[in-house]
Design a protein around this motif. Structure first.
Motif, PDB file in Angstrom:
ATOM      1  N   ILE A 181      98.873 125.414  42.832  1.00  0.00           N
ATOM      2  CA  ILE A 181      99.186 124.518  41.844  1.00  0.00           C
ATOM      3  C   ILE A 181      98.153 124.523  40.751  1.00  0.00           C
ATOM      4  CG2 ILE A 181     100.069 121.940  41.230  1.00  0.00           C
ATOM      5  CD1 ILE A 181     100.835 121.874  44.421  1.00  0.00           C
ATOM      6  N   PHE A 182      98.509 124.742  39.518  1.00  0.00           N
ATOM      7  CA  PHE A 182      97.691 124.912  38.185  1.00  0.00           C
ATOM      8  C   PHE A 182      97.641 123.607  37.423  1.00  0.00           C
ATOM      9  CE2 PHE A 182      98.462 129.238  40.000  1.00  0.00           C
ATOM     10  CZ  PHE A 182      97.217 129.661  39.950  1.00  0.00           C
ATOM     11  N   GLY A 183      98.752 122.867  37.796  1.00  0.00           N
ATOM     12  CA  GLY A 183      98.951 121.462  37.041  1.00  0.00           C
ATOM     13  C   GLY A 183      99.535 121.740  35.681  1.00  0.00           C
ATOM     14  N   PRO A 184      99.723 120.489  34.904  1.00  0.00           N
ATOM     15  CA  PRO A 184     100.043 120.741  33.452  1.00  0.00           C
ATOM     16  C   PRO A 184      98.874 121.182  32.475  1.00  0.00           C
ATOM     17  CG  PRO A 184      99.562 118.175  34.372  1.00  0.00           C
ATOM     18  CD  PRO A 184      99.402 119.044  35.450  1.00  0.00           C
ATOM     19  N   GLN A 185      99.227 121.875  31.582  1.00  0.00           N
ATOM     20  CA  GLN A 185      98.207 122.328  30.583  1.00  0.00           C
ATOM     21  C   GLN A 185      98.876 122.361  29.166  1.00  0.00           C
ATOM     22  OE1 GLN A 185      95.491 123.434  31.830  1.00  0.00           O
ATOM     23  NE2 GLN A 185      96.080 123.491  34.123  1.00  0.00           N
ATOM     24  N   ALA A 186      98.128 122.195  28.326  1.00  0.00           N
ATOM     25  CA  ALA A 186      98.417 122.110  26.808  1.00  0.00           C
ATOM     26  C   ALA A 186      98.892 123.661  26.399  1.00  0.00           C
ATOM     27  CB  ALA A 186      97.290 121.544  26.040  1.00  0.00           C
ATOM     28  N   VAL A 187      99.874 123.657  25.636  1.00  0.00           N
ATOM     29  CA  VAL A 187     100.265 125.058  25.008  1.00  0.00           C
ATOM     30  C   VAL A 187      99.303 125.348  24.290  1.00  0.00           C
ATOM     31  CG1 VAL A 187     102.201 126.241  23.694  1.00  0.00           C
ATOM     32  CG2 VAL A 187     102.856 124.370  25.357  1.00  0.00           C
TER      33      VAL A 187
ATOM     34  N   GLY B 129      97.245 134.384  25.231  1.00  0.00           N
ATOM     35  CA  GLY B 129      97.493 133.341  24.207  1.00  0.00           C
ATOM     36  C   GLY B 129      98.744 133.843  23.331  1.00  0.00           C
ATOM     37  N   GLN B 130      98.760 135.176  22.987  1.00  0.00           N
ATOM     38  CA  GLN B 130      99.505 135.703  22.050  1.00  0.00           C
ATOM     39  C   GLN B 130     101.188 135.965  22.858  1.00  0.00           C
ATOM     40  OE1 GLN B 130      99.262 135.457  18.789  1.00  0.00           O
ATOM     41  NE2 GLN B 130      97.209 134.485  19.470  1.00  0.00           N
ATOM     42  N   ILE B 131     101.440 135.042  23.336  1.00  0.00           N
ATOM     43  CA  ILE B 131     102.895 135.409  24.045  1.00  0.00           C
ATOM     44  C   ILE B 131     103.476 134.015  23.816  1.00  0.00           C
ATOM     45  CG2 ILE B 131     102.589 136.945  25.667  1.00  0.00           C
ATOM     46  CD1 ILE B 131     102.705 134.560  27.970  1.00  0.00           C
ATOM     47  N   ALA B 132     104.944 134.032  23.646  1.00  0.00           N
ATOM     48  CA  ALA B 132     106.060 132.647  23.406  1.00  0.00           C
ATOM     49  C   ALA B 132     105.701 131.723  24.833  1.00  0.00           C
ATOM     50  CB  ALA B 132     107.242 132.931  22.938  1.00  0.00           C
ATOM     51  N   LYS B 133     105.949 130.445  24.638  1.00  0.00           N
ATOM     52  CA  LYS B 133     105.541 129.781  25.975  1.00  0.00           C
ATOM     53  C   LYS B 133     106.368 128.413  25.535  1.00  0.00           C
ATOM     54  CE  LYS B 133     101.193 130.587  26.242  1.00  0.00           C
ATOM     55  NZ  LYS B 133     100.712 131.155  25.169  1.00  0.00           N
ATOM     56  N   ASP B 134     107.041 127.795  26.406  1.00  0.00           N
ATOM     57  CA  ASP B 134     107.807 126.459  26.358  1.00  0.00           C
ATOM     58  C   ASP B 134     106.977 125.344  26.979  1.00  0.00           C
ATOM     59  OD1 ASP B 134     109.391 127.756  24.619  1.00  0.00           O
ATOM     60  OD2 ASP B 134     111.017 127.925  26.177  1.00  0.00           O
ATOM     61  N   PRO B 135     106.894 124.326  26.455  1.00  0.00           N
ATOM     62  CA  PRO B 135     106.524 123.090  27.179  1.00  0.00           C
ATOM     63  C   PRO B 135     107.210 122.617  28.517  1.00  0.00           C
ATOM     64  CG  PRO B 135     107.685 122.177  25.441  1.00  0.00           C
ATOM     65  CD  PRO B 135     107.598 123.769  25.141  1.00  0.00           C
ATOM     66  N   VAL B 136     107.432 123.632  29.401  1.00  0.00           N
ATOM     67  CA  VAL B 136     108.158 123.480  30.710  1.00  0.00           C
ATOM     68  C   VAL B 136     107.207 124.006  31.960  1.00  0.00           C
ATOM     69  CG1 VAL B 136     110.381 123.606  29.568  1.00  0.00           C
ATOM     70  CG2 VAL B 136     109.255 125.732  30.791  1.00  0.00           C
ATOM     71  N   LYS B 137     107.780 123.604  33.189  1.00  0.00           N
ATOM     72  CA  LYS B 137     107.155 124.217  34.169  1.00  0.00           C
ATOM     73  C   LYS B 137     107.552 125.511  34.634  1.00  0.00           C
ATOM     74  CE  LYS B 137     106.781 121.759  37.834  1.00  0.00           C
ATOM     75  NZ  LYS B 137     107.114 121.022  39.343  1.00  0.00           N
ATOM     76  N   TYR B 138     106.426 126.503  34.703  1.00  0.00           N
ATOM     77  CA  TYR B 138     106.984 127.852  35.037  1.00  0.00           C
ATOM     78  C   TYR B 138     106.485 128.201  36.559  1.00  0.00           C
ATOM     79  CZ  TYR B 138     107.642 129.088  30.211  1.00  0.00           C
ATOM     80  OH  TYR B 138     108.066 129.247  28.951  1.00  0.00           O
ATOM     81  N   SER B 139     107.248 129.042  37.260  1.00  0.00           N
ATOM     82  CA  SER B 139     106.598 129.223  38.865  1.00  0.00           C
ATOM     83  C   SER B 139     106.995 130.467  39.106  1.00  0.00           C
ATOM     84  CB  SER B 139     107.437 128.011  39.575  1.00  0.00           C
ATOM     85  OG  SER B 139     108.718 128.149  39.535  1.00  0.00           O
ATOM     86  N   THR B 140     106.307 130.840  40.401  1.00  0.00           N
ATOM     87  CA  THR B 140     106.690 132.085  40.858  1.00  0.00           C
ATOM     88  C   THR B 140     107.009 132.198  42.521  1.00  0.00           C
ATOM     89  OG1 THR B 140     105.823 134.626  40.968  1.00  0.00           O
ATOM     90  CG2 THR B 140     104.275 132.725  41.239  1.00  0.00           C
ATOM     91  N   THR B 141     106.953 133.265  43.226  1.00  0.00           N
ATOM     92  CA  THR B 141     107.184 133.335  44.525  1.00  0.00           C
ATOM     93  C   THR B 141     106.249 134.325  45.016  1.00  0.00           C
ATOM     94  OG1 THR B 141     109.427 132.437  44.511  1.00  0.00           O
ATOM     95  CG2 THR B 141     108.649 133.566  46.637  1.00  0.00           C
ATOM     96  N   LEU B 142     105.514 133.950  45.989  1.00  0.00           N
ATOM     97  CA  LEU B 142     104.563 134.850  46.788  1.00  0.00           C
ATOM     98  C   LEU B 142     105.233 135.103  48.142  1.00  0.00           C
ATOM     99  CD1 LEU B 142     101.066 133.194  45.753  1.00  0.00           C
ATOM    100  CD2 LEU B 142     102.222 135.307  44.829  1.00  0.00           C
ATOM    101  N   THR B 143     105.280 136.403  48.510  1.00  0.00           N
ATOM    102  CA  THR B 143     105.601 136.556  49.979  1.00  0.00           C
ATOM    103  C   THR B 143     104.272 136.982  50.816  1.00  0.00           C
ATOM    104  OG1 THR B 143     107.867 137.293  49.104  1.00  0.00           O
ATOM    105  CG2 THR B 143     106.897 138.174  51.388  1.00  0.00           C
ATOM    106  N   TRP B 144     104.019 136.188  51.902  1.00  0.00           N
ATOM    107  CA  TRP B 144     102.857 136.679  52.592  1.00  0.00           C
ATOM    108  C   TRP B 144     103.496 137.345  53.866  1.00  0.00           C
ATOM    109  CZ3 TRP B 144      97.937 135.351  50.684  1.00  0.00           C
ATOM    110  CH2 TRP B 144      97.942 134.512  49.477  1.00  0.00           C
ATOM    111  N   THR B 145     102.834 138.417  54.367  1.00  0.00           N
ATOM    112  CA  THR B 145     103.576 139.155  55.328  1.00  0.00           C
ATOM    113  C   THR B 145     102.234 139.423  56.362  1.00  0.00           C
ATOM    114  OG1 THR B 145     105.226 140.179  54.045  1.00  0.00           O
ATOM    115  CG2 THR B 145     104.527 141.394  56.054  1.00  0.00           C
ATOM    116  N   ILE B 146     102.697 139.358  57.535  1.00  0.00           N
ATOM    117  CA  ILE B 146     101.621 139.619  58.773  1.00  0.00           C
ATOM    118  C   ILE B 146     102.311 140.775  59.743  1.00  0.00           C
ATOM    119  CG2 ILE B 146     101.868 137.809  60.288  1.00  0.00           C
ATOM    120  CD1 ILE B 146      99.256 138.087  61.200  1.00  0.00           C
ATOM    121  N   ALA B 147     101.891 142.021  59.675  1.00  0.00           N
ATOM    122  CA  ALA B 147     102.830 142.794  60.596  1.00  0.00           C
ATOM    123  C   ALA B 147     101.941 143.689  61.324  1.00  0.00           C
ATOM    124  CB  ALA B 147     103.292 143.944  59.447  1.00  0.00           C
ATOM    125  N   VAL B 148     102.374 144.320  62.478  1.00  0.00           N
ATOM    126  CA  VAL B 148     101.693 145.200  63.425  1.00  0.00           C
ATOM    127  C   VAL B 148     101.418 146.065  62.635  1.00  0.00           C
ATOM    128  CG1 VAL B 148     101.880 146.379  65.623  1.00  0.00           C
ATOM    129  CG2 VAL B 148     102.867 144.043  65.267  1.00  0.00           C
TER     130      VAL B 148
END
Length: 242
Positions: free
Chosen positions: A57-63, A222-241
């Motif tokens: 969680i990176f928390g709220p940030q100013a645009v 900095g030089q990309i458009a961004k809105d004052p909203v929450k952005y999120s992603t999904t990480l998949t952690w895998t443990i395999a034989v």
């Protein structure tokens, strides 16, 4: 006169049971201690399993129109355990000593489908200063990737740790950074302070002081458009034989 003697045969048995019950979360810096993390606990089941995966969680940030690097909130716990760096916990109770591999994959860019600008194009998530700990003998420690892991390619798989044959049995934690309580491991946590110079606390975890962890970072151009909203992603952690 010789005394009569009798002989009989008995047997001894030993049965190993697979430890597929839940392993509670442990303190990554004092692994003999069980802990109760704040927030959701995400885990898998089975003899080879993930007991806890980190939530960043990176928390709220100013645009901003300048390049920015944001640090993840550190892991907080209920009770007396102090803040720790973000970590993953896994258990291998198969008993076969076959080894395993731990990887991570970012499924999407940081996104918000309801925003005008739906993704943070060019944002890069990175992990650094990872190290392992366990109550198990350290000679069984898996090999942990020591270089910084920058997820520059969405959908690609990045290795975190590899336990070769004969390694990685028992329960292990892999921590990204440290609170500085373990000798020789650099402290990456700093307290979050408000404008008045007072500690910021987390009301969801017993109002405990919050910390940032510089070992888990998110770069946003900095030089990309961004809105004052929450952005999120999904990480998949895998443990395999292996």
């Amino acid at each position: 006169m010789d005394a009569a003697s009798d002989e009989s045969i008995s047997s001894g048995t030993l049965k190993y049971l697979g430890s597929d019950w839940e392993t509670p979360p442990i303190d990554p810096e004092k692994p003999k201690n069980e802990v109760e993390p704040g927030g959701e606990i995400v885990k898998t089941e089975g003899l080879l399993r993930l007991d806890l995966v980190p939530q960043f969680i990176f928390g709220p940030q100013a645009v901003s129109t300048e390049d920015q690097v944001y640090y993840s909130n550190a892991q907080l716990f209920k009770g007396d355990t102090p803040a720790r760096a973000n970590y993953i916990q896994l258990s291998d109770n198969r008993g076969s000593l076959e080894g395993w591999q731990l990887t991570v994959r970012q499924e999407t860019q940081f996104m918000n489908e309801h925003a005008q600008t739906k993704e943070l194009s060019g944002a890069v998530l990175s992990f650094d200063k990872q190290w392992g700990n366990s109550t198990t003998n350290q000679e069984y420690q898996p090999t942990i990737v020591k270089d910084a892991i920058k997820i520059s390619e969405i959908g690609a798989t990045y290795p975190i740790a590899i336990a070769g044959k004969g390694k990685g049995s028992g329960t292990w934690t892999i921590e990204f950074g440290s609170s500085g309580s373990v000798e020789g491991i650099e402290n990456t946590l700093t307290p979050v302070i408000n404008a008045d110079g007072k500690p910021v606390t987390d009301p969801t975890v017993e109002d405990k002081p919050m910390y940032k962890n510089s070992a888990v970072a998110l770069f946003v151009p900095g030089q990309i458009a961004k809105d004052p909203v929450k952005y999120s992603t999904t990480l998949t952690w895998t443990i395999a034989v292996l």
